[in-house]
Design a protein around this motif. Structure first.
Motif, PDB file in Angstrom:
ATOM      1  N   GLY A  21     -15.958  -8.219 -16.545  1.00  0.00           N
ATOM      2  CA  GLY A  21     -16.817  -8.385 -17.709  1.00  0.00           C
ATOM      3  C   GLY A  21     -18.273  -8.429 -17.318  1.00  0.00           C
ATOM      4  N   ALA A  22     -19.126  -8.610 -18.325  1.00  0.00           N
ATOM      5  CA  ALA A  22     -20.563  -8.577 -18.108  1.00  0.00           C
ATOM      6  C   ALA A  22     -21.021  -9.674 -17.152  1.00  0.00           C
ATOM      7  N   GLN A  23     -20.508 -10.871 -17.343  1.00  0.00           N
ATOM      8  CA  GLN A  23     -20.920 -11.999 -16.519  1.00  0.00           C
ATOM      9  C   GLN A  23     -20.524 -11.802 -15.062  1.00  0.00           C
ATOM     10  N   ASN A 123     -22.066 -13.595 -25.610  1.00  0.00           N
ATOM     11  CA  ASN A 123     -20.814 -12.852 -25.508  1.00  0.00           C
ATOM     12  C   ASN A 123     -19.718 -13.555 -26.327  1.00  0.00           C
ATOM     13  N   HIS A 125     -16.664 -12.958 -26.620  1.00  0.00           N
ATOM     14  CA  HIS A 125     -15.409 -13.098 -25.887  1.00  0.00           C
ATOM     15  C   HIS A 125     -15.347 -14.417 -25.138  1.00  0.00           C
ATOM     16  N   ASP A 129     -12.135 -16.618 -25.708  1.00  0.00           N
ATOM     17  CA  ASP A 129     -11.243 -16.884 -24.574  1.00  0.00           C
ATOM     18  C   ASP A 129     -11.304 -18.340 -24.133  1.00  0.00           C
ATOM     19  N   VAL A 191     -19.398  -0.526 -17.818  1.00  0.00           N
ATOM     20  CA  VAL A 191     -18.721  -1.741 -18.271  1.00  0.00           C
ATOM     21  C   VAL A 191     -19.484  -2.386 -19.421  1.00  0.00           C
ATOM     22  N   LEU A 195     -18.144  -2.722 -23.276  1.00  0.00           N
ATOM     23  CA  LEU A 195     -18.013  -4.030 -23.921  1.00  0.00           C
ATOM     24  C   LEU A 195     -18.818  -4.092 -25.207  1.00  0.00           C
TER      25      LEU A 195
END
Length: 201
Positions: A21-23, A123, A125, A129, A191, A195
């Motif tokens: 993911g981005a992080q 984000n 997500h 999550d 990516v 996203l």
């Protein structure tokens, strides 16, 4: 019983946080370039601890019940990820800006802080999550073991970000080649943009 709850939290937390993911992409990039790594890793761990605690405390249900909040977070996150993805692709194709010593723009500590905060808190997500999903599973645990479940998930964040950030240095010889940076930036850009699209469709 307590160890079992901790182990369950560790497993679930690890499975959620290890997804590309981005992080994670940004932490890897900071680890490879050795820029503000302690700051970046610390902020990621702190954010995960706070989000996990919020989820276990029941905040996830409130967020899930607020469509306005989720809509704002979704579009703000998509906009930021689009900007970050385009920036990464520009770096990948700007061959004149690449050099063997690093091949990556130097960030001030203020820029590094704002970037990781945006990648984390913009984000949606992260909330779905870490807060909603983790919180809902935590609510199924016995009250006496719930804190241990939360600590297990927090432990997963601690181990993952430390390993990802500082472990990235093992790849430094590979990234002494400017082409490796070009490939990494191209992948990161892909990516981020993927996203961003996934947030709005």
């Amino acid at each position: 019983m307590m160890f079992s709850a901790w182990l369950k939290g560790l497993g679930l937390g690890g499975s959620l946080i290890m997804a590309i993911g981005a992080q994670n992409a940004h932490v890897l990039r900071m680890g490879l370039s050795r820029q503000h790594l302690g700051l970046t890793v610390s902020l990621c761990i702190l954010a995960d601890v706070l989000l996990t605690a919020a989820g276990v405390a029941g905040v996830g249900a409130l967020i899930e019940a607020s469509p306005v909040l989720m809509t704002v977070a979704r579009w703000a996150g998509a906009a930021f990820l689009t900007w970050y993805g385009i920036r990464a692709w520009r770096a990948a194709f700007a061959t004149d800006a690449l050099h063997a010593a690093g091949g990556v723009a130097v960030l001030t500590w203020q820029q590094a802080t704002l970037t990781i905060l945006a990648l984390t808190w913009l984000n949606p997500h992260v909330y779905l999550d870490t807060v909603v999903l983790l919180g809902s599973i935590a609510s199924q645990q016995e009250p006496v073991t719930r804190p241990w479940f939360a600590v297990g998930a927090m432990t997963a964040s601690l181990l993952w970000f430390l390993g990802l950030g500082y472990g990235a240095r093992l790849l430094s010889p590979v990234f002494a080649n400017p082409r490796a940076w070009r490939v990494l930036d191209g992948i990161i850009g892909g990516v981020m943009l993927t996203l961003a699209v996934s947030l709005v469709i």
